[in-house]
Motif scaffolding. Structure first.
Motif, short mmCIF file in Angstrom:
data_model
loop_
_atom_site.label_atom_id
_atom_site.label_comp_id
_atom_site.label_asym_id
_atom_site.label_seq_id
_atom_site.Cartn_x
_atom_site.Cartn_y
_atom_site.Cartn_z
N TYR A 127 39.32 33.04 45.92
CA TYR A 127 39.07 34.48 45.91
C TYR A 127 40.39 35.23 46.06
O TYR A 127 41.35 34.73 46.62
CB TYR A 127 38.10 34.87 47.03
CG TYR A 127 38.66 34.81 48.43
CD1 TYR A 127 39.20 35.94 49.04
CD2 TYR A 127 38.65 33.62 49.15
CE1 TYR A 127 39.71 35.88 50.33
CE2 TYR A 127 39.15 33.56 50.44
CZ TYR A 127 39.69 34.69 51.02
OH TYR A 127 40.20 34.63 52.29
N VAL A 179 34.78 42.15 39.75
CA VAL A 179 35.87 41.30 39.27
C VAL A 179 36.24 41.73 37.86
O VAL A 179 35.48 42.43 37.19
CB VAL A 179 35.49 39.80 39.26
CG1 VAL A 179 35.19 39.31 40.66
CG2 VAL A 179 34.30 39.55 38.35
N VAL A 202 40.11 29.02 36.89
CA VAL A 202 39.23 30.19 36.93
C VAL A 202 38.98 30.67 35.50
O VAL A 202 39.93 30.89 34.73
CB VAL A 202 39.83 31.33 37.77
CG1 VAL A 202 38.90 32.55 37.74
CG2 VAL A 202 40.06 30.87 39.20
N SER A 245 30.87 33.93 42.53
CA SER A 245 31.39 33.13 41.42
C SER A 245 30.49 31.93 41.18
O SER A 245 29.81 31.44 42.08
CB SER A 245 32.81 32.65 41.73
OG SER A 245 33.67 33.74 41.95
N GLN A 288 34.01 33.58 36.92
CA GLN A 288 33.84 34.86 37.58
C GLN A 288 33.49 35.93 36.56
O GLN A 288 34.16 36.07 35.54
CB GLN A 288 35.10 35.25 38.34
CG GLN A 288 35.45 34.28 39.46
CD GLN A 288 36.69 34.70 40.24
OE1 GLN A 288 37.39 35.63 39.87
NE2 GLN A 288 36.96 34.00 41.33
#
Length: 401
Positions: free
Chosen positions: A140, A344, A303, A124, A339
């Motif tokens: 995570y 992902v 995020v 990331s 991310q």
């Protein structure tokens, strides 16, 4: 004799010219053929493999801005004024190596992430680092073992009691209100993510999963806190993980399962301006907890999905909220993380609106008191941001009249 020699020389020149013309024709034909072949290859590539501005940006993402500035300064000395006083000269071999191999000699993750299982978790990008944040303690997700998803354990807390208890205190009516409009939509893609203090006798972080005592408690509490600030909201009650199980999908498809739920909510309620997906991080308590003025808080992480077209706008929103948190609750925000790429989701449904957020509330070890304190802080900061934005929008509309 002289005449014969002249004739032979002329014949040689004519032959040479004819050969040259043939060579040029052949070379031109080959060049034209290769152009068509190259064009065909480029146009037949999948979109993610084509040469685009985004692919070039990704290719050069490991090259520092300072290196680019030095390259420009080689042509225009004016740009040297923007360089730091002590600037190491760039190494062209290092730049070419980075571009050619996508391996940054100064960042071991670029090599080890491909070789060591699980190391890609740290791929990331840190957009804004909060206090104490580095590449070793980034948020995570840790998918729970299959057997845990199929089990139900005792919870040491009752969801209804927690939510009701939070609303018992008498509050004065808010000065501002959205009225009947529900402008914030709160949901949980990983709605079974739980916290160890909420589970009876559980101490294994991989087993912090529960169908009732889970992160949806945070969503309910945030919804109530925003209502107290005059901001109408809708808290989604759909059990996303149950839908996932019914469809026979795996845990990695959680965002695919939550997407139609969010889309339906946005279609049904046109007043929704902000969507918030609330999660629980897998980091331990020393990373996810902070104490301020005698009270402990579960730290917050923003995020961003880097593989969606609204990533820049989502990032702008996160930066504004992070900045407000730093002013009013310094250290509460762990920072902003982007991310993207393989391994992902990279979108997180944030392409549905430029005002989308994914918030990690604490980690597996945070308790209910710490979560409640963080909910109050987020509601306080978000309401300040929201009403300020509404004021600016109102003034802008008045100016246009």
């Amino acid at each position: 004799m002289k005449r014969n020699y002249t004739n032979r020389r002329n014949q040689f020149v004519v032959t040479l010219d004819g050969t040259s013309i043939k060579k040029w024709i052949i070379i031109s034909f080959i060049g034209l053929f290769m152009t068509f072949v190259l064009s065909g290859v480029l146009t037949s590539l999948k979109p993610e493999h084509r040469l685009t501005s985004s692919s070039i940006n990704e290719l050069t993402s490991n090259i520092s801005g300072e290196a680019f500035l030095q390259l420009i300064s080689a042509e225009n000395r004016y740009f040297t004024s923007a360089l730091p006083d002590k600037t190491e000269p760039i190494k062209l071999t290092s730049i070419f190596f980075t571009v050619a191999t996508s391996i940054n000699p100064d960042d071991p993750r670029s090599l080890l992430g491909r070789e060591l299982p699980g190391f890609s978790l740290f791929d990331s990008e840190i957009i804004v680092a909060g206090d104490g944040t580095n590449y070793t303690n980034m948020p995570y997700e840790s998918p729970p073992p299959t057997e845990v998803l199929e089990q139900e354990r005792e919870a040491s807390i009752d969801k209804n009691e927690v939510v009701t208890e939070a609303g018992d205190e008498a509050k004065s009516p808010p000065a501002l209100t959205t009225g009947d409009k529900k402008v914030v939509y709160i949901y949980n893609t990983h709605n079974t993510e739980s916290y160890l203090p909420l589970l009876e006798g559980e101490d294994d972080p991989d087993r912090a999963i529960h169908s009732n005592a889970n992160v949806t408690l945070v969503s309910e509490l945030l919804g109530k806190a925003l209502n107290e600030q005059g901001i109408g909201n809708q808290v989604e009650e759909t059990d996303i993980q149950s839908n996932l199980k019914q469809k026979g999908w795996n845990y990695a498809q959680s965002y695919t399962a939550s997407r139609p739920v969010v889309q339906e909510a946005m279609t049904t309620n046109r007043d929704i301006d902000y969507i918030i997906d609330i999660h629980r991080d897998s980091q331990r308590k020393d990373v996810t907890t902070i104490e301020m003025n005698g009270k402990k808080y579960a730290k917050i992480a923003f995020v961003i999905g880097g593989d969606n077209p609204t990533a820049e706008k989502n990032e702008k929103l996160a930066k504004e909220l992070h900045s407000l948190l730093e002013k009013k609750y310094p250290g509460l925000s762990r920072g902003i993380f982007k991310q993207s790429g393989k391994g992902v989701n990279g979108v997180y449904n944030q392409d549905l609106t430029s005002n989308a957020m994914l918030l990690e509330f604490g980690g597996v070890d945070n308790n209910m008191d710490e979560l409640k304190n963080s909910v109050s802080a987020i509601a306080d900061v978000f309401s300040e941001f929201y009403w300020q934005a509404e004021k600016v929008n109102s003034e802008s509309k008045e100016d246009k009249k």
